[in-house]
Design a protein around this motif. Structure first.
Motif, PDB file in Angstrom:
ATOM      1  N   TRP A 112       0.974  -1.291   0.159  1.00  0.00           N
ATOM      2  CA  TRP A 112       0.041   0.159  -0.123  1.00  0.00           C
ATOM      3  C   TRP A 112       0.734   1.180  -0.058  1.00  0.00           C
ATOM      4  O   TRP A 112       1.581   1.471   0.806  1.00  0.00           O
ATOM      5  N   GLU A 113       0.475   2.116  -0.722  1.00  0.00           N
ATOM      6  CA  GLU A 113       1.371   3.515  -0.931  1.00  0.00           C
ATOM      7  C   GLU A 113       1.092   4.197   0.418  1.00  0.00           C
ATOM      8  O   GLU A 113      -0.083   4.168   0.969  1.00  0.00           O
ATOM      9  N   ILE A 114       2.288   5.034   0.684  1.00  0.00           N
ATOM     10  CA  ILE A 114       2.014   5.828   2.044  1.00  0.00           C
ATOM     11  C   ILE A 114       1.749   7.256   1.483  1.00  0.00           C
ATOM     12  O   ILE A 114       2.623   8.058   0.988  1.00  0.00           O
ATOM     13  N   TYR A 115       0.649   7.473   1.742  1.00  0.00           N
ATOM     14  CA  TYR A 115      -0.091   8.812   1.123  1.00  0.00           C
ATOM     15  C   TYR A 115      -0.954   9.456   2.357  1.00  0.00           C
ATOM     16  O   TYR A 115      -2.094   9.606   2.076  1.00  0.00           O
ATOM     17  N   PRO A 116      -0.302  10.277   3.230  1.00  0.00           N
ATOM     18  CA  PRO A 116      -1.157  10.699   4.121  1.00  0.00           C
ATOM     19  C   PRO A 116      -2.136  12.053   3.773  1.00  0.00           C
ATOM     20  O   PRO A 116      -3.122  12.033   4.337  1.00  0.00           O
ATOM     21  N   GLU A 117      -1.716  12.598   2.676  1.00  0.00           N
ATOM     22  CA  GLU A 117      -2.700  13.437   2.100  1.00  0.00           C
ATOM     23  C   GLU A 117      -4.160  12.964   1.903  1.00  0.00           C
ATOM     24  O   GLU A 117      -5.143  13.716   1.945  1.00  0.00           O
ATOM     25  N   GLY A 118      -4.142  11.612   1.580  1.00  0.00           N
ATOM     26  CA  GLY A 118      -5.652  10.945   1.655  1.00  0.00           C
ATOM     27  C   GLY A 118      -6.273  10.893   2.648  1.00  0.00           C
ATOM     28  O   GLY A 118      -7.640  11.212   2.718  1.00  0.00           O
ATOM     29  N   LEU A 119      -5.814  10.849   3.989  1.00  0.00           N
ATOM     30  CA  LEU A 119      -6.489  11.076   5.495  1.00  0.00           C
ATOM     31  C   LEU A 119      -6.954  12.328   5.281  1.00  0.00           C
ATOM     32  O   LEU A 119      -8.102  12.706   5.928  1.00  0.00           O
ATOM     33  N   ARG A 120      -6.190  13.497   5.205  1.00  0.00           N
ATOM     34  CA  ARG A 120      -6.686  14.924   5.527  1.00  0.00           C
ATOM     35  C   ARG A 120      -7.850  15.161   4.253  1.00  0.00           C
ATOM     36  O   ARG A 120      -9.101  15.598   4.413  1.00  0.00           O
ATOM     37  N   ASN A 121      -7.672  14.463   2.989  1.00  0.00           N
ATOM     38  CA  ASN A 121      -8.884  14.594   2.230  1.00  0.00           C
ATOM     39  C   ASN A 121     -10.209  13.972   2.562  1.00  0.00           C
ATOM     40  O   ASN A 121     -11.245  14.744   2.414  1.00  0.00           O
TER      41      ASN A 121
ATOM     42  N   ALA B 117      11.457   2.805  12.367  1.00  0.00           N
ATOM     43  CA  ALA B 117      11.559   4.166  12.208  1.00  0.00           C
ATOM     44  C   ALA B 117      10.809   4.346  11.104  1.00  0.00           C
ATOM     45  O   ALA B 117      10.190   5.632  11.098  1.00  0.00           O
ATOM     46  N   ALA B 118      10.543   3.552  10.163  1.00  0.00           N
ATOM     47  CA  ALA B 118       9.473   3.688   9.140  1.00  0.00           C
ATOM     48  C   ALA B 118       8.133   4.120   9.580  1.00  0.00           C
ATOM     49  O   ALA B 118       7.295   5.015   9.045  1.00  0.00           O
ATOM     50  N   ARG B 119       7.702   3.207  10.710  1.00  0.00           N
ATOM     51  CA  ARG B 119       6.564   3.553  11.401  1.00  0.00           C
ATOM     52  C   ARG B 119       6.187   4.564  11.925  1.00  0.00           C
ATOM     53  O   ARG B 119       5.193   5.371  11.987  1.00  0.00           O
ATOM     54  N   ILE B 120       7.366   5.103  12.847  1.00  0.00           N
ATOM     55  CA  ILE B 120       7.394   6.355  13.211  1.00  0.00           C
ATOM     56  C   ILE B 120       6.990   7.473  12.598  1.00  0.00           C
ATOM     57  O   ILE B 120       6.359   8.242  12.707  1.00  0.00           O
ATOM     58  N   ALA B 121       7.626   7.453  11.335  1.00  0.00           N
ATOM     59  CA  ALA B 121       7.632   8.493  10.341  1.00  0.00           C
ATOM     60  C   ALA B 121       5.984   8.484   9.493  1.00  0.00           C
ATOM     61  O   ALA B 121       5.637   9.481   9.334  1.00  0.00           O
ATOM     62  N   TYR B 122       5.601   7.176   9.453  1.00  0.00           N
ATOM     63  CA  TYR B 122       4.318   6.922   9.018  1.00  0.00           C
ATOM     64  C   TYR B 122       3.121   7.710  10.065  1.00  0.00           C
ATOM     65  O   TYR B 122       2.186   8.235   9.438  1.00  0.00           O
ATOM     66  N   ILE B 123       3.223   7.347  10.979  1.00  0.00           N
ATOM     67  CA  ILE B 123       2.409   7.871  12.502  1.00  0.00           C
ATOM     68  C   ILE B 123       2.641   9.294  12.221  1.00  0.00           C
ATOM     69  O   ILE B 123       1.625  10.222  12.238  1.00  0.00           O
ATOM     70  N   ASP B 124       3.692   9.865  12.328  1.00  0.00           N
ATOM     71  CA  ASP B 124       3.893  11.347  12.218  1.00  0.00           C
ATOM     72  C   ASP B 124       3.301  11.978  11.147  1.00  0.00           C
ATOM     73  O   ASP B 124       2.513  13.116  11.264  1.00  0.00           O
ATOM     74  N   GLY B 125       3.488  11.170   9.911  1.00  0.00           N
ATOM     75  CA  GLY B 125       2.862  12.020   8.800  1.00  0.00           C
ATOM     76  C   GLY B 125       1.353  12.172   8.681  1.00  0.00           C
ATOM     77  O   GLY B 125       0.714  12.989   8.303  1.00  0.00           O
ATOM     78  N   HIS B 126       0.824  11.016   9.242  1.00  0.00           N
ATOM     79  CA  HIS B 126      -0.960  10.975   9.080  1.00  0.00           C
ATOM     80  C   HIS B 126      -1.330  11.692  10.506  1.00  0.00           C
ATOM     81  O   HIS B 126      -2.444  12.367  10.280  1.00  0.00           O
TER      82      HIS B 126
END
Length: 443
Positions: A324-333, A369-378
């Motif tokens: 799955w693509e990591i695309y935090p902007e989709g959550l905001r949308n 670290a990848a998950r930390i960045a994922y959570i931070d972004g979302h």
């Protein structure tokens, strides 16, 4: 983490989420068989034929798991009740051992200062009801309502919020049209009936629970950002169709009492007779909406294929081990879209958001670290949505524990806490530690 509790409004709730079948262990506590037990027992349905019979043994280790939530500075725990554990035959005589377990679990949350966020159905349909047609049978609305009233008669005085159903798209479309989840059907008429009946069950149960005096009732919907693979008219139409099936069908039914025409163009001929008469019951008011979000997909036309005549394309961004693509902007949308187009100022909760990763314990620790960045972004995306005017009241990470990931077995690890599925040892990951620091009480 760059984002912390102080960056959110006073009273914003941070939690973690799980589901009963994925963590409890269906072999424990006199639970009845559910359709995931039998689906997993059928060759080819689940990786390595794994099932949830033991899972994380949360049934026996729930105190330890609630301690992890408390020690992680979480405010709330989103959990689900297993229908098959409470009513082994789906109807009839309750399993006292089963309902007593959830009674103790809720008390345990309150003792640790955690708000219980209850989900009544997270995909565990008793096998006895599956044999009667399950979500294709119109009677399921009554069966689900009876079960919901039973659970709430024991737990409703102590839970902070109640969701009727988790991700009806997965309950109906993923399971009856795509055939990926139990019961594993690939039949458009079965899907059409399930797509309608799951909403009828939500509506009937909501009405009954409200009549019983229960409040703060909602539903949890999952959303997948849909974009056209190109700007051709055909690909734009493909994205619109998939958006209608995945993202608009359930929210428009709940908030407007309608189904999108782009989805009815294919499902309409297969819908139950007289379905229109049910829409008023389906669209009665809810008190909050749960938004589950993970990723986006691009969609292209697939000429010559049966409806919906589309094919899915994964985008170019970094991906989780689910692909799955990591695309935090989709959550905001989606949060701003829900507020703008569907629910206005109704409270919104991000009830699931998380990533799978190839987590390994090395020297007693898990560096993710990848998950930390994922959570931070979302979390940043949630902050932006609040700034846009969306009334977002909370965020629940999926999931507290590595667990049984349905048809993918135990391979995909979403947890903040690593679980060794041989020993069941829990090891908090670096993401758990980082989030605990970020959620430390305000000073």
């Amino acid at each position: 983490m760059k984002t912390a509790r102080k960056d959110f409004p006073e009273g914003f709730i941070f939690g973690a989420a799980t589901s009963a079948y994925q963590i409890e262990g269906s072999a424990f506590g006199s639970a009845g068989s559910c359709h995931w037990d039998t689906f997993a027992a059928t060759p080819g349905n689940v990786v390595r034929a794994e099932d949830g019979s033991r899972a994380c043994d949360h049934h026996g280790r729930w105190r330890e798991d609630l301690d992890l939530l408390r020690d992680g500075n979480f405010d709330a725990y989103r959990f689900s009740v297993s229908w098959a554990r409470v009513l082994p035959e789906g109807r009839g005589t309750p399993n006292a051992e089963g309902i007593d377990f959830y009674d103790r679990l809720v008390d345990g949350m309150l003792e640790r200062g955690l708000k219980p966020f209850l989900t009544l159905y997270h995909w565990e349909l008793p096998s006895a009801l599956a044999l009667r047609g399950g979500w294709m049978n119109r009677d399921i609305a009554a069966w689900f309502t009876d079960y919901s009233r039973l659970v709430m008669s024991r737990l409703g005085d102590r839970v902070a919020a109640t969701a009727t159903i988790n991700e009806p798209w997965c309950v109906a479309w993923l399971s009856h049209f795509l055939g990926i989840h139990a019961p594993g059907l690939r039949d458009i008429r079965a899907a059409a009936h399930a797509m309608h009946n799951v909403l009828r069950a939500h509506g009937e149960a909501t009405a009954a629970l409200r009549a019983d005096g229960h409040g703060n009732l909602g539903i949890v919907l999952n959303f997948d950002h849909a974009e056209p693979a190109s700007q051709t008219a055909e690909d734009r139409a493909a994205a619109t169709t998939q958006d209608a099936i995945f993202n608009r069908w359930f929210i428009e039914a709940v908030t407007r009492g309608t189904y999108p025409e782009e989805a009815l163009s294919g499902l309409g001929p297969h819908m139950p007779g007289g379905w229109e008469a049910d829409m008023a019951r389906i669209s009665q008011p809810i008190d909050w909406l749960g938004v589950n979000y993970y990723t986006r997909h691009f969609h292209a036309a697939d000429p010559g294929a049966p409806w919906p005549a589309t094919r899915e394309i994964t985008g170019p961004l970094a991906k989780t081990t689910m692909g799955w693509e990591i695309y935090p902007e989709g959550l905001r949308n989606f949060l701003t879209r829900m507020a703008r187009d569907h629910v206005g100022d109704l409270p919104l909760y991000v009830t699931e958001n998380g990533m799978s990763w190839d987590d390994r314990v090395e020297n007693g620790a898990v560096e993710d670290a990848a998950r930390i960045a994922y959570i931070d972004g979302h979390l940043s995306a949630v902050r932006e949505a609040i700034g846009d005017g969306a009334n977002v009241r909370g965020f629940f990470y999926w999931s507290l524990l590595d667990n049984f990931e349905w048809s993918l077995g135990y391979e995909k690890r979403f947890g903040l806490v690593h679980v060794d599925f041989d020993t069941l040892k829990r090891t908090p990951k670096a993401s758990y530690q980082a989030l605990a620091r970020a959620l430390a009480p305000r000073i």
